[in-house]
Write a protein that holds these residues in place. Sequence first.
Motif, PDB file in Angstrom:
ATOM      1  N   LEU A  16     -14.763 -81.142  65.888  1.00 29.01           N
ATOM      2  CA  LEU A  16     -14.411 -81.297  67.293  1.00 29.01           C
ATOM      3  C   LEU A  16     -15.958 -82.169  67.665  1.00 29.01           C
ATOM      4  O   LEU A  16     -15.928 -82.303  68.848  1.00 29.01           O
ATOM      5  CB  LEU A  16     -14.544 -80.039  67.868  1.00 29.01           C
ATOM      6  N   GLU A  44      -8.983 -84.599  76.269  1.00 30.44           N
ATOM      7  CA  GLU A  44     -10.185 -84.146  75.539  1.00 30.44           C
ATOM      8  C   GLU A  44     -10.691 -82.624  75.830  1.00 30.44           C
ATOM      9  O   GLU A  44     -11.091 -81.792  74.829  1.00 30.44           O
ATOM     10  CB  GLU A  44     -11.458 -85.044  75.747  1.00 30.44           C
ATOM     11  N   GLN A  47      -9.153 -79.117  73.996  1.00 30.27           N
ATOM     12  CA  GLN A  47      -9.378 -78.894  72.462  1.00 30.27           C
ATOM     13  C   GLN A  47     -10.854 -78.426  72.491  1.00 30.27           C
ATOM     14  O   GLN A  47     -11.272 -77.799  71.866  1.00 30.27           O
ATOM     15  CB  GLN A  47      -9.202 -80.212  71.661  1.00 30.27           C
ATOM     16  N   ARG A  48     -11.564 -79.061  73.358  1.00 29.29           N
ATOM     17  CA  ARG A  48     -13.006 -78.708  73.535  1.00 29.29           C
ATOM     18  C   ARG A  48     -13.164 -77.368  73.881  1.00 29.29           C
ATOM     19  O   ARG A  48     -13.982 -76.795  73.383  1.00 29.29           O
ATOM     20  CB  ARG A  48     -13.794 -79.633  74.585  1.00 29.29           C
ATOM     21  N   SER A  50     -11.093 -74.969  73.565  1.00 30.13           N
ATOM     22  CA  SER A  50     -10.642 -74.006  72.797  1.00 30.13           C
ATOM     23  C   SER A  50     -11.526 -73.871  71.372  1.00 30.13           C
ATOM     24  O   SER A  50     -11.390 -72.913  70.655  1.00 30.13           O
ATOM     25  CB  SER A  50      -9.205 -74.471  72.120  1.00 30.13           C
ATOM     26  N   GLY A  51     -12.447 -74.640  71.377  1.00 30.78           N
ATOM     27  CA  GLY A  51     -13.242 -74.664  70.099  1.00 30.78           C
ATOM     28  C   GLY A  51     -14.596 -74.171  70.307  1.00 30.78           C
ATOM     29  O   GLY A  51     -15.508 -73.932  69.474  1.00 30.78           O
ATOM     30  N   VAL A  78      -5.502 -74.233  80.310  1.00 31.85           N
ATOM     31  CA  VAL A  78      -6.198 -74.014  78.845  1.00 31.85           C
ATOM     32  C   VAL A  78      -6.099 -72.614  78.302  1.00 31.85           C
ATOM     33  O   VAL A  78      -6.500 -71.803  78.930  1.00 31.85           O
ATOM     34  CB  VAL A  78      -7.747 -74.483  78.848  1.00 31.85           C
ATOM     35  N   ARG A  79      -5.288 -72.667  77.224  1.00 32.37           N
ATOM     36  CA  ARG A  79      -5.046 -71.285  76.666  1.00 32.37           C
ATOM     37  C   ARG A  79      -4.307 -70.343  77.621  1.00 32.37           C
ATOM     38  O   ARG A  79      -5.043 -69.396  77.573  1.00 32.37           O
ATOM     39  CB  ARG A  79      -6.229 -70.911  75.915  1.00 32.37           C
ATOM     40  N   SER A 137     -12.577 -77.335  64.658  1.00 32.96           N
ATOM     41  CA  SER A 137     -11.628 -76.363  65.457  1.00 32.96           C
ATOM     42  C   SER A 137     -11.456 -75.136  65.325  1.00 32.96           C
ATOM     43  O   SER A 137     -10.970 -74.316  66.106  1.00 32.96           O
ATOM     44  CB  SER A 137     -10.236 -77.389  65.762  1.00 32.96           C
TER      45      SER A 137
END
Length: 139
Positions: A16, A44, A47-48, A50-51, A78-79, A137
Amino acid sequence: MTSDRLRPPPPAPPLLRLYLAPESTLPRRIDGAWWPRTSDLPAELPQRLSGLPRGWGRILSVRVNGTVWTGAPARMLVRDQVVRVRGTTTAHASSTVVLMAPGHGRRDLLVVPPEATERAAASLVFAAGLTAEPRSSAS
């Protein structure tokens, strides 16, 4: 019939390119650095977020520099969580992303420009006093 021994190992989770300051009770100006691959925020940011470490809580608000990021929407999913995105054009926010999580506070990430070379990115991360190892990730 296929044997488990003949199957290739699963691919490693993608890096990530997130570098975090060590956990501390002392306040600090920068909590980490993020080196995105592009300046496309909708591509971007999910994913950021989520990690991020679980201890940072659920990020519900993000402040970004509106002149740096392209396509910054007012809200993103996001999620299964709505994240509010606020743009700013103040000079001190040009190289940071501010993450807010209710009950967990604020986290500031230094943003390494996507076009930076690996050497330049490492220099920025080192100058900020952060670990040189990016998170995957799966972290």
